[in-house]
Design a protein around this motif. Sequence first.
Motif, PDB file in Angstrom:
ATOM      1  N   MET A   1      -6.252   1.268  -0.571  1.00  0.00           N
ATOM      2  CA  MET A   1      -5.108   1.965  -1.123  1.00  0.00           C
ATOM      3  C   MET A   1      -3.855   1.092  -1.114  1.00  0.00           C
ATOM      4  O   MET A   1      -3.121   1.051  -2.066  1.00  0.00           O
ATOM      5  CB  MET A   1      -4.868   3.263  -0.375  1.00  0.00           C
ATOM      6  N   ASN A   2      -3.590   0.412   0.009  1.00  0.00           N
ATOM      7  CA  ASN A   2      -2.449  -0.502   0.112  1.00  0.00           C
ATOM      8  C   ASN A   2      -2.960  -1.910   0.340  1.00  0.00           C
ATOM      9  O   ASN A   2      -4.033  -2.109   0.889  1.00  0.00           O
ATOM     10  CB  ASN A   2      -1.560  -0.139   1.319  1.00  0.00           C
ATOM     11  N   ASP A   3      -2.167  -2.919  -0.041  1.00  0.00           N
ATOM     12  CA  ASP A   3      -2.484  -4.284   0.378  1.00  0.00           C
ATOM     13  C   ASP A   3      -2.119  -4.377   1.850  1.00  0.00           C
ATOM     14  O   ASP A   3      -1.038  -3.979   2.254  1.00  0.00           O
ATOM     15  CB  ASP A   3      -1.649  -5.297  -0.405  1.00  0.00           C
ATOM     16  N   MET A   4      -3.048  -4.893   2.651  1.00  0.00           N
ATOM     17  CA  MET A   4      -2.807  -4.968   4.085  1.00  0.00           C
ATOM     18  C   MET A   4      -2.945  -6.405   4.558  1.00  0.00           C
ATOM     19  O   MET A   4      -3.765  -7.148   4.046  1.00  0.00           O
ATOM     20  CB  MET A   4      -3.797  -4.064   4.812  1.00  0.00           C
ATOM     21  N   ASN A   5      -2.139  -6.771   5.524  1.00  0.00           N
ATOM     22  CA  ASN A   5      -2.228  -8.090   6.121  1.00  0.00           C
ATOM     23  C   ASN A   5      -3.358  -8.114   7.125  1.00  0.00           C
ATOM     24  O   ASN A   5      -3.680  -7.114   7.749  1.00  0.00           O
ATOM     25  CB  ASN A   5      -0.920  -8.452   6.821  1.00  0.00           C
ATOM     26  N   MET A  57      -2.154  -1.634  13.927  1.00  0.00           N
ATOM     27  CA  MET A  57      -2.885  -0.671  13.122  1.00  0.00           C
ATOM     28  C   MET A  57      -2.951   0.652  13.853  1.00  0.00           C
ATOM     29  O   MET A  57      -2.900   0.679  15.090  1.00  0.00           O
ATOM     30  CB  MET A  57      -4.295  -1.163  12.833  1.00  0.00           C
ATOM     31  N   ILE A  58      -3.063   1.747  13.099  1.00  0.00           N
ATOM     32  CA  ILE A  58      -3.149   3.077  13.698  1.00  0.00           C
ATOM     33  C   ILE A  58      -4.325   3.842  13.094  1.00  0.00           C
ATOM     34  O   ILE A  58      -4.539   3.819  11.883  1.00  0.00           O
ATOM     35  CB  ILE A  58      -1.851   3.883  13.486  1.00  0.00           C
ATOM     36  N   GLU A  83       6.091   0.958   6.782  1.00  0.00           N
ATOM     37  CA  GLU A  83       5.826   1.021   5.343  1.00  0.00           C
ATOM     38  C   GLU A  83       4.486   0.398   4.965  1.00  0.00           C
ATOM     39  O   GLU A  83       3.749   0.942   4.157  1.00  0.00           O
ATOM     40  CB  GLU A  83       6.943   0.330   4.543  1.00  0.00           C
ATOM     41  N   GLU A  84       4.166  -0.754   5.509  1.00  0.00           N
ATOM     42  CA  GLU A  84       2.956  -1.496   5.135  1.00  0.00           C
ATOM     43  C   GLU A  84       1.886  -1.487   6.225  1.00  0.00           C
ATOM     44  O   GLU A  84       0.842  -2.112   6.068  1.00  0.00           O
ATOM     45  CB  GLU A  84       3.311  -2.943   4.786  1.00  0.00           C
TER      46      GLU A  84
END
Length: 133
Positions: A1-5, A57-58, A83-84
Amino acid sequence: MNDMNLIEKGATVLVADDDPMFCVMLTQFFQANGYVVITVDDGEQAVKIFEQQHPAMIMLDGDMPVMDGFAACEVIRTLPGGEELPIFMITALEGKAAMDCAIAVMASDFVTKPIQFPELRNKLSCVMEFDLT
């Protein structure tokens, strides 16, 4: 869903779930893969820990007392650094209902209970260096 590091080994993962046995299972899973784990049993505590510890991370259970995981995710997304952040919802909902709830609160992804650890590994492999062997 999101770009994650990428989240490197040794980083902290916050697990919020009101089922103690489930927290133990997730703690063992993450620790076996080289991560530090903090556990709490409601969303309000998860928000407080996020503000104090800034985990990498959660994992949030959707159905918890005091504040559920969906509400906690919404709050965390409004806070600096939230946010990210990779946030995975844990829910008993399946299919479109789970996806709709996760999208509504801007969760990174979701996993359904009972957790299938191979599925969780695959979802987390996008943000973590898991050995998938």
